[in-house]
Scaffold this motif. Structure first.
Motif, PDB file in Angstrom:
ATOM      1  N   ILE A  10       7.217   8.093   4.585  1.00 59.23           N
ATOM      2  CA  ILE A  10       6.481   6.977   3.988  1.00 59.23           C
ATOM      3  C   ILE A  10       5.613   7.558   2.878  1.00 59.23           C
ATOM      4  CG2 ILE A  10       4.722   5.201   4.350  1.00 59.23           C
ATOM      5  CD1 ILE A  10       5.583   5.220   7.335  1.00 59.23           C
ATOM      6  N   VAL A  11       5.627   6.925   1.719  1.00 56.50           N
ATOM      7  CA  VAL A  11       4.721   7.274   0.628  1.00 56.50           C
ATOM      8  C   VAL A  11       3.864   6.053   0.350  1.00 56.50           C
ATOM      9  CG1 VAL A  11       4.492   7.997  -1.773  1.00 56.50           C
ATOM     10  CG2 VAL A  11       6.350   8.930  -0.358  1.00 56.50           C
ATOM     11  N   VAL A  12       2.551   6.222   0.387  1.00 61.88           N
ATOM     12  CA  VAL A  12       1.614   5.133   0.110  1.00 61.88           C
ATOM     13  C   VAL A  12       1.125   5.282  -1.320  1.00 61.88           C
ATOM     14  CG1 VAL A  12      -0.507   3.975   0.798  1.00 61.88           C
ATOM     15  CG2 VAL A  12       0.916   5.099   2.527  1.00 61.88           C
ATOM     16  N   GLY A  13       1.448   4.292  -2.138  1.00 57.49           N
ATOM     17  CA  GLY A  13       1.081   4.329  -3.551  1.00 57.49           C
ATOM     18  C   GLY A  13       2.306   4.438  -4.422  1.00 57.49           C
ATOM     19  N   ALA A  14       2.527   3.431  -5.278  1.00 53.64           N
ATOM     20  CA  ALA A  14       3.734   3.381  -6.099  1.00 53.64           C
ATOM     21  C   ALA A  14       3.459   3.639  -7.573  1.00 53.64           C
ATOM     22  CB  ALA A  14       4.425   2.026  -5.924  1.00 53.64           C
ATOM     23  N   GLN A  31      15.293   9.097   3.795  1.00 54.69           N
ATOM     24  CA  GLN A  31      15.111   7.674   3.583  1.00 54.69           C
ATOM     25  C   GLN A  31      13.605   7.394   3.537  1.00 54.69           C
ATOM     26  OE1 GLN A  31      17.508   5.154   3.128  1.00 54.69           O
ATOM     27  NE2 GLN A  31      18.842   6.948   2.820  1.00 54.69           N
ATOM     28  N   VAL A  32      13.157   6.794   2.425  1.00 52.40           N
ATOM     29  CA  VAL A  32      11.726   6.698   2.140  1.00 52.40           C
ATOM     30  C   VAL A  32      11.299   5.237   2.047  1.00 52.40           C
ATOM     31  CG1 VAL A  32       9.879   7.358   0.547  1.00 52.40           C
ATOM     32  CG2 VAL A  32      11.863   8.868   0.850  1.00 52.40           C
ATOM     33  N   LEU A  33      10.166   4.914   2.685  1.00 58.59           N
ATOM     34  CA  LEU A  33       9.478   3.646   2.458  1.00 58.59           C
ATOM     35  C   LEU A  33       8.329   3.906   1.488  1.00 58.59           C
ATOM     36  CD1 LEU A  33       9.226   2.153   6.076  1.00 58.59           C
ATOM     37  CD2 LEU A  33      10.928   1.635   4.313  1.00 58.59           C
ATOM     38  N   LEU A  34       8.287   3.158   0.395  1.00 59.65           N
ATOM     39  CA  LEU A  34       7.253   3.313  -0.632  1.00 59.65           C
ATOM     40  C   LEU A  34       6.368   2.074  -0.606  1.00 59.65           C
ATOM     41  CD1 LEU A  34       6.072   4.849  -3.085  1.00 59.65           C
ATOM     42  CD2 LEU A  34       7.760   3.649  -4.504  1.00 59.65           C
ATOM     43  N   VAL A  35       5.103   2.245  -0.243  1.00 59.44           N
ATOM     44  CA  VAL A  35       4.178   1.119  -0.089  1.00 59.44           C
ATOM     45  C   VAL A  35       3.485   0.861  -1.424  1.00 59.44           C
ATOM     46  CG1 VAL A  35       2.180   0.228   1.140  1.00 59.44           C
ATOM     47  CG2 VAL A  35       3.829   1.704   2.330  1.00 59.44           C
ATOM     48  N   ASP A  36       3.643  -0.359  -1.926  1.00 61.56           N
ATOM     49  CA  ASP A  36       3.115  -0.749  -3.234  1.00 61.56           C
ATOM     50  C   ASP A  36       2.182  -1.940  -3.054  1.00 61.56           C
ATOM     51  OD1 ASP A  36       2.629  -1.392  -5.862  1.00 61.56           O
ATOM     52  OD2 ASP A  36       4.696  -1.948  -6.347  1.00 61.56           O
ATOM     53  N   ASN A  37       0.891  -1.751  -3.369  1.00 58.35           N
ATOM     54  CA  ASN A  37      -0.047  -2.871  -3.254  1.00 58.35           C
ATOM     55  C   ASN A  37      -0.106  -3.711  -4.529  1.00 58.35           C
ATOM     56  OD1 ASN A  37      -1.617  -1.400  -5.054  1.00 58.35           O
ATOM     57  ND2 ASN A  37      -3.268  -0.979  -3.607  1.00 58.35           N
ATOM     58  N   GLN A  38       0.652  -3.319  -5.542  1.00 55.55           N
ATOM     59  CA  GLN A  38       0.806  -4.082  -6.790  1.00 55.55           C
ATOM     60  C   GLN A  38      -0.523  -4.331  -7.496  1.00 55.55           C
ATOM     61  OE1 GLN A  38       3.230  -7.526  -5.474  1.00 55.55           O
ATOM     62  NE2 GLN A  38       4.982  -6.476  -6.361  1.00 55.55           N
ATOM     63  N   ARG A  39      -1.426  -3.365  -7.377  1.00 51.88           N
ATOM     64  CA  ARG A  39      -2.712  -3.519  -8.056  1.00 51.88           C
ATOM     65  C   ARG A  39      -2.739  -2.894  -9.446  1.00 51.88           C
ATOM     66  NH1 ARG A  39      -7.610  -2.738  -3.682  1.00 51.88           N
ATOM     67  NH2 ARG A  39      -7.028  -4.469  -2.281  1.00 51.88           N
ATOM     68  N   ALA A  40      -1.648  -2.232  -9.831  1.00 54.68           N
ATOM     69  CA  ALA A  40      -1.578  -1.643 -11.179  1.00 54.68           C
ATOM     70  C   ALA A  40      -2.779  -0.738 -11.434  1.00 54.68           C
ATOM     71  CB  ALA A  40      -1.485  -2.724 -12.256  1.00 54.68           C
ATOM     72  N   PRO A 149       4.264   3.335 -16.425  1.00 54.04           N
ATOM     73  CA  PRO A 149       4.709   2.318 -15.457  1.00 54.04           C
ATOM     74  C   PRO A 149       6.224   2.170 -15.400  1.00 54.04           C
ATOM     75  CG  PRO A 149       2.807   1.519 -16.680  1.00 54.04           C
ATOM     76  CD  PRO A 149       3.248   2.793 -17.345  1.00 54.04           C
ATOM     77  N   ASN A 150       6.882   2.228 -16.551  1.00 55.80           N
ATOM     78  CA  ASN A 150       8.341   2.113 -16.542  1.00 55.80           C
ATOM     79  C   ASN A 150       9.007   3.370 -15.993  1.00 55.80           C
ATOM     80  OD1 ASN A 150       8.203  -0.458 -17.517  1.00 55.80           O
ATOM     81  ND2 ASN A 150       8.934   0.010 -19.571  1.00 55.80           N
ATOM     82  N   VAL A 151       8.401   4.523 -16.220  1.00 54.78           N
ATOM     83  CA  VAL A 151       8.943   5.745 -15.619  1.00 54.78           C
ATOM     84  C   VAL A 151       8.866   5.667 -14.103  1.00 54.78           C
ATOM     85  CG1 VAL A 151       8.695   8.242 -15.408  1.00 54.78           C
ATOM     86  CG2 VAL A 151       8.368   7.160 -17.631  1.00 54.78           C
ATOM     87  N   ALA A 152       7.738   5.185 -13.583  1.00 53.57           N
ATOM     88  CA  ALA A 152       7.590   5.060 -12.127  1.00 53.57           C
ATOM     89  C   ALA A 152       8.674   4.149 -11.563  1.00 53.57           C
ATOM     90  CB  ALA A 152       6.196   4.530 -11.786  1.00 53.57           C
ATOM     91  N   GLY A 168       2.658  -4.466   0.007  1.00 53.69           N
ATOM     92  CA  GLY A 168       1.581  -4.714   0.957  1.00 53.69           C
ATOM     93  C   GLY A 168       0.451  -3.735   0.784  1.00 53.69           C
ATOM     94  N   GLU A 169      -0.632  -3.995   1.466  1.00 58.00           N
ATOM     95  CA  GLU A 169      -1.836  -3.163   1.401  1.00 58.00           C
ATOM     96  C   GLU A 169      -1.929  -2.317   2.657  1.00 58.00           C
ATOM     97  OE1 GLU A 169      -5.105  -1.687  -0.484  1.00 58.00           O
ATOM     98  OE2 GLU A 169      -4.103  -3.474  -1.272  1.00 58.00           O
ATOM     99  N   ALA A 170      -1.935  -1.000   2.491  1.00 57.47           N
ATOM    100  CA  ALA A 170      -2.156  -0.111   3.635  1.00 57.47           C
ATOM    101  C   ALA A 170      -3.624  -0.194   4.034  1.00 57.47           C
ATOM    102  CB  ALA A 170      -1.772   1.307   3.272  1.00 57.47           C
ATOM    103  N   CYS A 171      -3.883  -0.561   5.273  1.00 57.43           N
ATOM    104  CA  CYS A 171      -5.280  -0.748   5.688  1.00 57.43           C
ATOM    105  C   CYS A 171      -5.725   0.253   6.747  1.00 57.43           C
ATOM    106  CB  CYS A 171      -5.507  -2.170   6.169  1.00 57.43           C
ATOM    107  SG  CYS A 171      -4.593  -2.627   7.649  1.00 57.43           S
ATOM    108  N   ALA A 172      -4.782   0.982   7.368  1.00 62.49           N
ATOM    109  CA  ALA A 172      -5.185   1.952   8.388  1.00 62.49           C
ATOM    110  C   ALA A 172      -4.092   2.990   8.588  1.00 62.49           C
ATOM    111  CB  ALA A 172      -5.471   1.242   9.711  1.00 62.49           C
ATOM    112  N   LEU A 173      -4.539   4.172   8.975  1.00 63.88           N
ATOM    113  CA  LEU A 173      -3.636   5.247   9.369  1.00 63.88           C
ATOM    114  C   LEU A 173      -3.646   5.369  10.882  1.00 63.88           C
ATOM    115  CD1 LEU A 173      -4.612   8.119   6.895  1.00 63.88           C
ATOM    116  CD2 LEU A 173      -2.471   6.852   6.899  1.00 63.88           C
ATOM    117  N   GLU A 174      -2.480   5.518  11.471  1.00 64.02           N
ATOM    118  CA  GLU A 174      -2.351   5.870  12.875  1.00 64.02           C
ATOM    119  C   GLU A 174      -1.440   7.071  12.965  1.00 64.02           C
ATOM    120  OE1 GLU A 174      -1.045   2.445  15.007  1.00 64.02           O
ATOM    121  OE2 GLU A 174      -2.930   1.341  14.687  1.00 64.02           O
TER     122      GLU A 174
END
Length: 374
Positions: A10-14, A31-40, A149-152, A168-174
């Protein structure tokens, strides 16, 4: 209750750092999940420069290494990534600053980075828009610019289904998991935090400090600037540990516009423009490029850079959680060092020997000995 969504990483931040880390891990078969909060965040707000910086040996090593990786990739980038190998022209206002340029030239040569000293006449010949009377400078032809942004987005798409973007927004680590604000739980044996200032909240520790920056961009004009133009005092401004500063930094975008920076301001939350600081930044730019006063500035904006206490990024495992890696604190060099940072993180995760010594960047240096002993 919905089942956990699982992946191998999992990578947090796109932004550019997170996208690069996810891309490199996917290239290596995960296989990677990329968490994007879309806050630019910082990636969308920055200048997109690929510039070799040498204010300390570790910064130079990482930026030189990462720029080698960029140069191996740019031929594959689509046109909308706006890659241009324009080089950087570091400018000396006074004769005594030529010694700074010579020292910079020598340091870069030690790391295999080509640069060329320029006389006053050569600088004037390369960039006629600059004001007369500059002492000279240093040209670094291997630097460039991209539209980050386009490179990302391209990095994510380049590996097909190996990266799945989770909005989505990552709000906690477990333990080996991320909990989203929606309540969904993502699990993986490897978690990488590449989410800038958001990491302070997730880690429940203020490891990063915000450095606000302001930028301005002009209307479209015929191309009259050929390099990224930076004053030799830029490094001191960029690494100031406190206070507010401005420095001359202008680049020609492929659109025909001029992108004008830069400023740094601590403890200035939000996106509001500081008009006096913006005026000082534009005045500094006008002192080098007098014709800017005749151009229309059509947009100004701000962004927040995430800075570590010592100015170097945090790249490595969390000392208390061996499933957790940090890729944080790149401040104004996130685009430049994105590919190198991703390579170091990937090498650590796979227990490979990194291409450069990663000791200066290891995240453990930010934790007290008491914490490390737990």
């Amino acid at each position: 209750m919905a089942a956990d969504r699982r992946a191998e990483a999992i990578v947090v931040g796109a932004g550019i750092i997170g996208a690069a880390c996810a891309w490199r891990l996917a290239q290596q078969g995960l296989q990677v999940l990329l968490v994007d909060n879309q806050r630019a965040g910082a990636t969308a707000a920055g200048m997109g420069h690929l510039v070799c910086m040498d204010d300390n040996p570790a910064e130079l090593a990482l930026s030189a290494y990462s720029l080698q990786l960029w140069r191996s990739l740019v031929e594959r980038l689509p046109e909308n990534c706006a890659w241009r190998g324009c080089g950087t022209l570091w400018l000396a206002e006074r004769d005594d600053e030529m010694a700074i340029a010579e020292a910079k030239c020598q340091r870069m040569a030690e790391y295999g980075v080509a640069s060329e000293m320029q006389s006053a006449a050569q600088v004037a010949g390369l960039e006629p828009m600059l004001r007369p009377g500059l002492a000279g400078g240093l040209r670094v032809p291997g630097d460039g610019i991209v539209y980050a942004p386009n490179v990302a987005r391209w990095l994510v798409n380049d590996v097909g289904s190996a990266i799945r973007v989770i909005t989505g927004e990552a709000c906690a680590l477990e333990d080996r998991a991320i909990v989203l604000a929606s309540g969904e739980r993502l699990t993986a044996p490897v978690v990488v935090l590449a989410c800038g200032l958001q990491a302070n909240r997730l880690l429940e520790q203020p490891m990063l400090r915000a450095k606000k920056g302001q930028l301005a961009i002009t209307d479209r004009y015929p191309h009259r600037i050929h390099h990224q133009l930076v004053e030799l005092g830029y490094g001191a401004s960029a690494h100031a540990s406190d206070g507010t500063s401005v420095a001359f930094n202008v680049q020609a975008r492929p659109t025909g516009q001029l992108l004008i920076g830069s400023s740094r301001q601590f403890d200035a939350p939000g996106r509001d423009i500081d008009l006096p600081l913006l005026a000082a930044m534009l005045a500094r730019a006008n002192a080098f490029l007098p014709t800017l006063a005749q151009m229309n500035v059509i947009r100004c904006w701000t962004g927040q850079r995430a800075a570590s206490a010592d100015g170097l990024p945090l790249l490595g495992p969390h000392p208390q959680h061996r499933w957790l890696w940090l890729a944080l604190g790149h401040e104004g060099l996130g685009v430049t060092t994105a590919l190198g940072s991703a390579e170091l993180i990937s090498a650590q995760i796979h227990h490979h020997r990194p291409a450069i010594d990663d000791t200066p960047y290891l995240a453990a240096r930010m934790f007290s000995t008491e914490v490390l002993a737990i």
